[in-house]
Design an enzyme around this catalytic site. Structure first.
Site, PDB file in Angstrom:
ATOM      1  N   ARG A   1      -1.969   1.276   1.801  1.00 40.15           N
ATOM      2  CA  ARG A   1      -2.031   0.388   2.962  1.00 40.15           C
ATOM      3  C   ARG A   1      -2.858   0.963   4.118  1.00 40.15           C
ATOM      4  NH1 ARG A   1      -0.822  -1.804  -0.762  1.00 40.15           N
ATOM      5  NH2 ARG A   1       0.977  -3.123  -1.210  1.00 40.15           N
TER       6      ARG A   1
ATOM      7  N   SER B   1       4.608  -8.389   5.173  1.00 42.07           N
ATOM      8  CA  SER B   1       5.441  -7.191   5.345  1.00 42.07           C
ATOM      9  C   SER B   1       5.148  -6.547   6.690  1.00 42.07           C
ATOM     10  CB  SER B   1       5.162  -6.194   4.215  1.00 42.07           C
ATOM     11  OG  SER B   1       5.561  -6.731   2.975  1.00 42.07           O
TER      12      SER B   1
ATOM     13  N   GLU C   1       3.263  -1.862   9.414  1.00 44.18           N
ATOM     14  CA  GLU C   1       2.089  -2.220   8.633  1.00 44.18           C
ATOM     15  C   GLU C   1       1.172  -3.123   9.447  1.00 44.18           C
ATOM     16  OE1 GLU C   1       1.407  -4.704   4.555  1.00 44.18           O
ATOM     17  OE2 GLU C   1       2.683  -2.931   4.416  1.00 44.18           O
TER      18      GLU C   1
END
Length: 298
Positions: free
Chosen positions: A173, A222, A292
């Site tokens: 990520r 998310s 995130e």
């Protein structure tokens, strides 16, 4: 940017230019104050001229893609939000696809399918743009987008620079880039497969997403990264925070790593709720969660 500079920009810029544009209209969470300028270049040359004028006038700017994975604060952004939605070209060359950053993930996935190229099926279930997916090395079902990348094209100080994948610093990520560069395109190296096989793979990805992530309210996907070997949603659940709310922001009852806007949330509500989650998870599990989503603004 003063009035004279703004007039100069309006004369030189060929794209759409909005003043004091609420960014809540452009991000999936539906929160966030205004940007002084919201600019949509028509092509790379227009983008280059826009950035030249912004830099000349010391006007801060940031790139906005599909508006997912982004939280803009309530006071907005003192500068320019630059949308790449018109840079959305997709081109085929053998078993490689060249995709500009403004193309949607779904458009890229279906373009690959229509050309009997496999590997990007998982993107059919990920909202947002190719540029955004690359910036966060988006992934699902055990595949990350950088698994398929061969070359990334970036703007760096007004020039186009191409990087081979193995020269880039990326991981779970994340993609590390310098402060003066951003992605404008990438090449994807794929494998041949039948359309039926690719379609079946896409449908499986979409079904899994519908079963676990259909939360029914505006969200950014998310909100927290999964810590190594752990699932953020499970840590939040174990902290008994499923359904916890702060103003109009709520931990989704369906998927506890999704923070949702129940209709009247502010960016500050999301920031407060995120702080509560991080504190509680640290207390109960000893794990420090990391957002995130990218947080932008004053």
């Amino acid at each position: 940017m003063d009035g004279t500079a703004l007039e100069k920009l309006k004369q030189a810029f060929r794209g759409e230019l909005l003043c004091n544009e609420p960014l809540a209209r452009h991000i999936s969470l539906k929160v966030g104050g205004p940007a002084d300028l919201f600019a949509v270049p028509v092509d790379k040359d227009d983008l280059q001229e826009l950035l030249r004028i912004l830099e000349e006038n010391k006007t801060p700017w940031f790139i906005i893609g599909g508006g997912y994975n982004l939280l803009v604060k309530d006071d907005g952004f003192r500068g320019a939000a630059v949308s790449l939605k018109n840079l959305n070209r997709l081109e085929l060359s053998g078993q490689e696809i060249y995709a500009e950053a403004g193309a949607s993930n779904q458009a890229l996935a279906y373009f690959a399918r229509d050309n009997n190229l496999s590997g990007l099926e998982f993107l059919a279930g990920i909202p947002g743009s190719v540029g955004g997916a690359l910036c966060m090395n988006a992934g699902a079902h055990g595949v990350e987008i950088f698994d398929l990348v061969s070359v990334v094209e970036m703007f760096n100080n007004g020039k186009t620079v191409k990087y081979l994948k193995n020269t880039l610093n990326y991981g779970y990520r994340r993609l590390q880039v310098s402060s003066n560069e951003f992605i404008i395109a990438a090449n994807f190296r794929l494998t041949k497969a039948s359309r039926d096989t690719i379609t079946a793979g896409m449908e499986n990805c979409l079904l899994a997403r519908r079963q676990t992530q259909t939360v029914g309210f505006p969200n950014a996907g998310s909100f927290f990264k999964n810590p190594p070997g752990l699932a953020a949603w499970r840590l939040i659940d174990e902290s008994r925070l499923r359904g916890r709310s702060c103003g109009g922001a709520q931990v989704s009852e369906v998927h506890s790593n999704f923070l949702v806007n129940c209709g009247n949330a502010t960016a500050d509500n999301f920031l407060q709720l995120a702080a509560i989650i991080k504190e509680r998870v640290l207390e109960t599990s000893g794990v420090r969660l990391e957002e995130e989503v990218k947080i932008i603004g004053d």
